[in-house]
Scaffold this active site. Sequence first.
Site, PDB file in Angstrom:
ATOM      1  N   GLY A  16      -9.631   7.910  -5.996  1.00 43.49           N
ATOM      2  CA  GLY A  16      -9.428   7.275  -4.651  1.00 43.49           C
ATOM      3  C   GLY A  16      -9.432   8.368  -3.606  1.00 43.49           C
ATOM      4  O   GLY A  16      -8.835   8.294  -2.580  1.00 43.49           O
ATOM      5  N   GLY A  17     -10.117   9.520  -3.830  1.00 43.94           N
ATOM      6  CA  GLY A  17     -10.078  10.631  -3.141  1.00 43.94           C
ATOM      7  C   GLY A  17     -10.689  10.559  -1.720  1.00 43.94           C
ATOM      8  O   GLY A  17     -10.546  11.325  -1.055  1.00 43.94           O
ATOM      9  N   GLY A  19     -10.075   7.894   0.186  1.00 49.74           N
ATOM     10  CA  GLY A  19      -9.402   6.870   1.115  1.00 49.74           C
ATOM     11  C   GLY A  19      -8.180   7.356   1.819  1.00 49.74           C
ATOM     12  O   GLY A  19      -8.308   8.770   2.087  1.00 49.74           O
ATOM     13  N   TYR A 145      -0.999  -7.899  -6.811  1.00 47.50           N
ATOM     14  CA  TYR A 145      -1.019  -6.557  -6.627  1.00 47.50           C
ATOM     15  C   TYR A 145       0.423  -5.965  -7.162  1.00 47.50           C
ATOM     16  O   TYR A 145       0.289  -4.855  -7.945  1.00 47.50           O
ATOM     17  CB  TYR A 145      -1.260  -6.387  -5.165  1.00 47.50           C
ATOM     18  CG  TYR A 145      -1.462  -5.021  -4.751  1.00 47.50           C
ATOM     19  CD1 TYR A 145      -2.243  -3.969  -4.857  1.00 47.50           C
ATOM     20  CD2 TYR A 145       0.005  -4.293  -3.989  1.00 47.50           C
ATOM     21  CE1 TYR A 145      -2.392  -2.474  -4.580  1.00 47.50           C
ATOM     22  CE2 TYR A 145       0.268  -3.173  -3.793  1.00 47.50           C
ATOM     23  CZ  TYR A 145      -0.964  -2.314  -3.840  1.00 47.50           C
ATOM     24  OH  TYR A 145      -1.004  -0.910  -3.558  1.00 47.50           O
ATOM     25  N   THR A 173       6.348   3.858   1.605  1.00 48.39           N
ATOM     26  CA  THR A 173       6.428   2.692   2.386  1.00 48.39           C
ATOM     27  C   THR A 173       5.032   2.674   3.201  1.00 48.39           C
ATOM     28  O   THR A 173       4.003   3.170   2.744  1.00 48.39           O
ATOM     29  CB  THR A 173       7.813   3.126   3.322  1.00 48.39           C
ATOM     30  OG1 THR A 173       7.697   4.109   3.842  1.00 48.39           O
ATOM     31  CG2 THR A 173       8.918   2.686   2.767  1.00 48.39           C
ATOM     32  N   VAL A 175       1.874   3.208   4.616  1.00 47.51           N
ATOM     33  CA  VAL A 175       1.208   4.418   5.003  1.00 47.51           C
ATOM     34  C   VAL A 175       0.292   4.171   6.032  1.00 47.51           C
ATOM     35  O   VAL A 175      -0.426   3.116   6.147  1.00 47.51           O
ATOM     36  CB  VAL A 175       0.439   4.873   3.922  1.00 47.51           C
ATOM     37  CG1 VAL A 175       0.145   6.491   4.187  1.00 47.51           C
ATOM     38  CG2 VAL A 175       1.298   5.130   2.619  1.00 47.51           C
ATOM     39  N   ARG A 217       9.389  -2.394   9.435  1.00 43.60           N
ATOM     40  CA  ARG A 217       8.956  -1.707   8.531  1.00 43.60           C
ATOM     41  C   ARG A 217       9.025  -0.189   8.546  1.00 43.60           C
ATOM     42  O   ARG A 217       9.332   0.210   9.971  1.00 43.60           O
ATOM     43  CB  ARG A 217       7.205  -1.938   8.670  1.00 43.60           C
ATOM     44  CG  ARG A 217       6.819  -3.074   8.402  1.00 43.60           C
ATOM     45  CD  ARG A 217       6.828  -3.767   6.672  1.00 43.60           C
ATOM     46  NE  ARG A 217       6.189  -5.005   6.254  1.00 43.60           N
ATOM     47  CZ  ARG A 217       7.069  -5.962   6.739  1.00 43.60           C
ATOM     48  NH1 ARG A 217       8.209  -6.073   6.644  1.00 43.60           N
ATOM     49  NH2 ARG A 217       6.243  -7.140   5.978  1.00 43.60           N
TER      50      ARG A 217
END
Length: 323
Positions: A16-17, A19, A145, A173, A175, A217
């Site tokens: 996932g480099g 993302g 998920y 949390t 991001v 959040r």
Amino acid sequence: MTEPAGAKPRRILVTGGTGLVGRAIEKVVVDGEGRPDEQWIFVSSKDADLTNAAETKALFEKHRPTHVIHLAAMVGGLFKNIKYNLDFWRRNVHINDNVLHSAYELGAQKVVSCLSTCIFPDKTSYPIDETMIHNGPPHTSNFGYSYSKRMIDVQNRGYFEQHGCRFTAVIPTNVFGPHDNFNIEDGHVLPGLIHKVYMAKKTGTALSVWGTGKPRRQFIYSLDLARLFLWVLREYDEVDPIILSVGEEDEVSIREAAEAIVEAMDFTGGLVFDETKSDGQFKKTASNSKLRRYLPGFRFTPFRQAVKETCDWFTANYAIARK
């Protein structure tokens, strides 16, 4: 887990480099946090389909990593999760099992996987901490998920007990930052709002925020998270996961987040809340006391500064941003 001087170079594979978090780690490494004995390899879905066991194993055989940061996942915002819970479960279970087993088979010394605070039980006491992951069902909106991510913790314990592997996980949390997915329908709340403000400025319309604006959040800037990932990779020696988050006192409401974006982008239009849309969980306050025991002096980027930097990046890179 510090290694003795003269140890072999580390080959660190980041799935996932490309993302949000992968790009942040790459930037932090390039900007001076990397070390001479570390070779960083950032891969994306273009390099291998990680839902396919054979392709995953071939990727690991090609790069033969000593360490892995596992970020690859099927992700999405609240409404995408509600619609595709089964897909989120199946794709992520396949990805995680293939990555962890390939890491084990090829002898990787350490794997750090990325979980999320949305995996915690829906009915819980606050603040949530690392011991509470499996204490009850997650929120119904994203159960696919959530359960797939919880299983990483189960597998990490299994690989440690059966094979002695140092596989662990971090729990960030919410991001946000440059290179996020700014899609209004499928993205997370902050990048979605940034894109909405950008469009509202262009069209001269009011900003419509989904929900009441009351949910709260904890947001963590991707570059802060990247610096913490490096510490976990190099120093954190537990198999049990660790929450990576700003403190409880830094929690903000969706309304406050929207107002920070409005300020950062000099938006002068109206702000309306569409209460026909779901709020999702009201809060999921996480304790960062474990992190603070390890790193009492870590300094997080102030929220409004991080929002401003993210808004500036999105405006400057609108043509290439994921949206």
